[in-house]
Design a protein around this motif. Structure first.
Motif, PDB file in Angstrom:
ATOM      1  N   GLY A 148       2.481   6.005  -6.012  1.00 54.33           N
ATOM      2  CA  GLY A 148       2.306   5.931  -7.462  1.00 54.33           C
ATOM      3  C   GLY A 148       3.096   4.838  -8.156  1.00 54.33           C
ATOM      4  N   MET A 149       3.613   3.873  -7.388  1.00 56.59           N
ATOM      5  CA  MET A 149       4.364   2.802  -8.050  1.00 56.59           C
ATOM      6  C   MET A 149       3.407   1.826  -8.726  1.00 56.59           C
ATOM      7  SD  MET A 149       7.528   1.592  -5.798  1.00 56.59           S
ATOM      8  CE  MET A 149       8.733   2.679  -5.095  1.00 56.59           C
ATOM      9  N   GLU A 165       0.829  -1.205   0.000  1.00 54.51           N
ATOM     10  CA  GLU A 165       0.000   0.000   0.000  1.00 54.51           C
ATOM     11  C   GLU A 165       0.862   1.254   0.000  1.00 54.51           C
ATOM     12  OE1 GLU A 165      -2.943  -0.047   3.039  1.00 54.51           O
ATOM     13  OE2 GLU A 165      -4.205  -1.374   1.836  1.00 54.51           O
ATOM     14  N   ALA A 172       3.781   1.583  -1.241  1.00 57.02           N
ATOM     15  CA  ALA A 172       4.372   1.750  -2.574  1.00 57.02           C
ATOM     16  C   ALA A 172       3.328   2.237  -3.571  1.00 57.02           C
ATOM     17  CB  ALA A 172       4.970   0.427  -3.039  1.00 57.02           C
ATOM     18  N   LYS A 173       2.127   1.663  -3.483  1.00 59.66           N
ATOM     19  CA  LYS A 173       1.055   2.099  -4.391  1.00 59.66           C
ATOM     20  C   LYS A 173       0.724   3.564  -4.155  1.00 59.66           C
ATOM     21  CE  LYS A 173      -1.939  -1.803  -5.468  1.00 59.66           C
ATOM     22  NZ  LYS A 173      -3.257  -2.357  -5.061  1.00 59.66           N
ATOM     23  N   ALA A 174       0.712   3.958  -2.874  1.00 56.13           N
ATOM     24  CA  ALA A 174       0.293   5.315  -2.540  1.00 56.13           C
ATOM     25  C   ALA A 174       1.234   6.362  -3.113  1.00 56.13           C
ATOM     26  CB  ALA A 174       0.186   5.485  -1.026  1.00 56.13           C
TER      27      ALA A 174
END
Lengths: 246, 291
Positions: free
Chosen positions: B149-150, B143, B145-147
């Motif tokens: 923008g990955m 999460e 990393a996703k947050a």
């Protein structure tokens, strides 16, 4: 009217048959600090996670600068790079040092050069007072320090909005202050923020918009003086009374 | 006592005549085990990563069918190669391919066959270890990393795989040590590793027990060195226990907001990685080596 950055329209979210959010509507303009308050399980965190697309809304729209980001074919990673998020559990990358944590997103997502990323990271780490710790790994830091690094990591991406999901709830009481003061500095610097919080003092003093949620709907929203100082609904009064007594 | 003296004398005789053969065997065993474990890890990582591609009901039909097929193939591979003895796999591949293709496809060198068999065998075990290693990384890491923008691939490469690799280091070590010992079954396709030297030496001299003693000692030395090196690598991966403060701001130092990290035990908060490893080892158990 100020620049509208985020517009949330008729947003609903269900997990199976359980409806967590119902018909949520609100707008965030540039420079706004919106505090989202409410009891546990009222859907605050889910709302924030929907805004960042970590959860897919069941229906409704999220407009970012007027463009809907919930549809198919939207580049979610690209959108997320404009919307920073700070988590309750920090979620720093355990395999990297503090400095690397703040650099990796800039280098991989924004494709900045190493030197540029380093400069930006250092600037924001300085701002949150964590510059001396750039060589430490997350496991070596205290909760408050981790959260400040997490804020610097989000800031280093140059986001237009910063989302905070109960940033102080996992911290020991004596560390809450250091994180809140960093957030206060950001707010006075004009950062647009959306903060899910249980810190009523922060909501009252720092935010300019308060959203009170109860059972998946927005119960009351408006200026902090109105919602916190002179609540209209009985539910809001009951909720706030619990904080006053404690 | 005189038995022991006799044993040493016998070993001396054996080493005098067959010392070169034993050494050659050690060399071949080590090369085979190292190369096959490395290739096996690559296979394992590929399978583990492919198996953990996220999927949801809203994905389109083509993607779902492809992913389902992929999972099926990997599952079959893992079950077949984990569920049959490596001796038989060696026979199947080394003799089976020429048998079915009328000698059109055959192994020019027994090395190629041995490396292939041990690699795909290791890969089958590693696939499951890697899958476990990836699952055991805190979902918050994904999460986080996703947050920022990955994409899924960036998250995997930069955040999840490095942590999963650290988590499964003990398993990689297990596999290397098991391979050092279990490559001995490659005598079936006349690969001359360490155990083949014993067969040759004992067959010619009838000194079964002295030769077996040499073998025991040799294998133990190899595995001890391997496990020592692996521990050292693990330590390296963990990095230093302490960190330096970058002292460019006197005010921060004067304010006394820095602290010294304590040494800690594997079970307190500060030492989460080593605690995770312990939990991981307990969870995965030693699931190889009993074949």
């Amino acid at each position: 009217m100020a620049d509208t950055i985020l517009e949330i329209r008729h947003l609903s979210k269900s997990f199976g048959s359980h409806e967590v959010l119902r018909d949520i509507d609100f707008t965030v303009s540039k420079g706004d600090v919106t505090a989202i308050i409410g009891a546990s399980g009222s859907g605050k965190s889910t709302l924030l996670r929907c805004v960042n697309l970590l959860e897919t809304p069941t229906s409704g729209e999220i407009l970012f600068h007027g463009k809907d980001v919930t549809g198919r074919g939207v580049n979610a990673p690209e959108y997320r790079s404009h919307v920073g998020m700070v988590f309750q559990s920090f979620n720093l990358f355990n395999n990297m040092t503090v400095l690397k944590n703040c650099m990796v997103g800039q280098m991989k997502v924004l494709k900045k050069s190493k030197e540029e990323a380093r400069q930006t990271a250092l600037r924001y780490l300085q701002q949150v007072g964590m510059a001396p710790y750039i060589k430490a790994k997350p496991r070596q830091l205290s909760g408050g320090q981790k959260q400040r690094v997490a804020i610097a990591r989000a800031l280093a991406m140059g986001p237009e909005v910063l989302l905070f999901d109960e940033p102080t709830s996992a911290l020991d009481p004596e560390m809450v202050g250091e994180v809140l003061s960093v957030m206060q500095d950001l707010a006075s610097g004009g950062m647009t923020m959306l903060v899910v919080t249980h810190e009523m003092a922060f909501a009252r003093d720092v935010s300019n918009q308060v959203v009170y949620m109860s059972q998946g709907v927005i119960c009351e929203q408006g200026a902090p003086a109105d919602v916190l100082g002179n609540p209209q609904r009985q539910e809001t009064k009951d909720f706030l009374a619990r904080f006053r007594n404690s | 006592m005189e038995k022991l003296t006799k044993l040493f004398a016998d070993i001396q005789v054996l080493l005098g005549t067959y010392g070169g053969a034993y050494l050659n065997g050690v060399r071949n065993t080590l090369i085979l085990a190292l190369v096959a474990t490395a290739i096996g890890c690559v296979i394992g990582f590929l399978c583990g990563i492919l198996q953990t591609i996220p999927h949801s009901k809203t994905d389109n039909m083509v993607k779902r069918v492809l992913l389902g097929l992929l999972r099926g193939v990997i599952r079959a591979y893992v079950e077949i190669f984990r569920g049959t003895p490596m001796v038989l796999q060696a026979v199947f591949i080394y003799y089976g391919l020429p048998y079915f293709t009328d000698n059109a496809v055959r192994f020019e060198s027994v090395w190629a066959a041995a490396i292939l068999v041990v690699s795909i065998n290791t890969g089958a075990y590693m696939a499951e270890s890697v899958r476990g290693g990836i699952i055991s990384v805190d979902p918050g890491q994904t999460e986080g990393a996703k947050a920022i923008g990955m994409t899924h691939v960036q998250t995997m490469v930069n955040v999840i795989i490095p942590q999963a690799l650290r988590n499964i280091m003990p398993q990689i070590g297990n596999n290397l040590i098991i391979n050092i010992k279990d490559t001995s079954v490659m005598f079936i396709i006349s690969f001359t590793e360490f155990f083949a030297a014993h067969r040759a030496a004992a067959g010619a001299t009838y000194k079964y027990f002295p030769s077996a003693t040499v073998e025991m000692f040799g294998y133990l030395c190899m595995t001890l060195v391997a496990s020592f090196i692996l521990r050292w690598i693990e330590k390296k991966l963990d990095g230093a226990d302490n960190y330096e403060l970058v002292n460019d701001d006197q005010l921060v130092m004067a304010a006394g907001t820095y602290n010294y990290p304590d040494k800690g035990t594997p079970f307190d908060e500060r030492h989460k990685p080593s605690r995770d490893t312990v939990i991981q080892e307990v969870k995965l158990g030693r699931n190889r080596g009993e074949r």
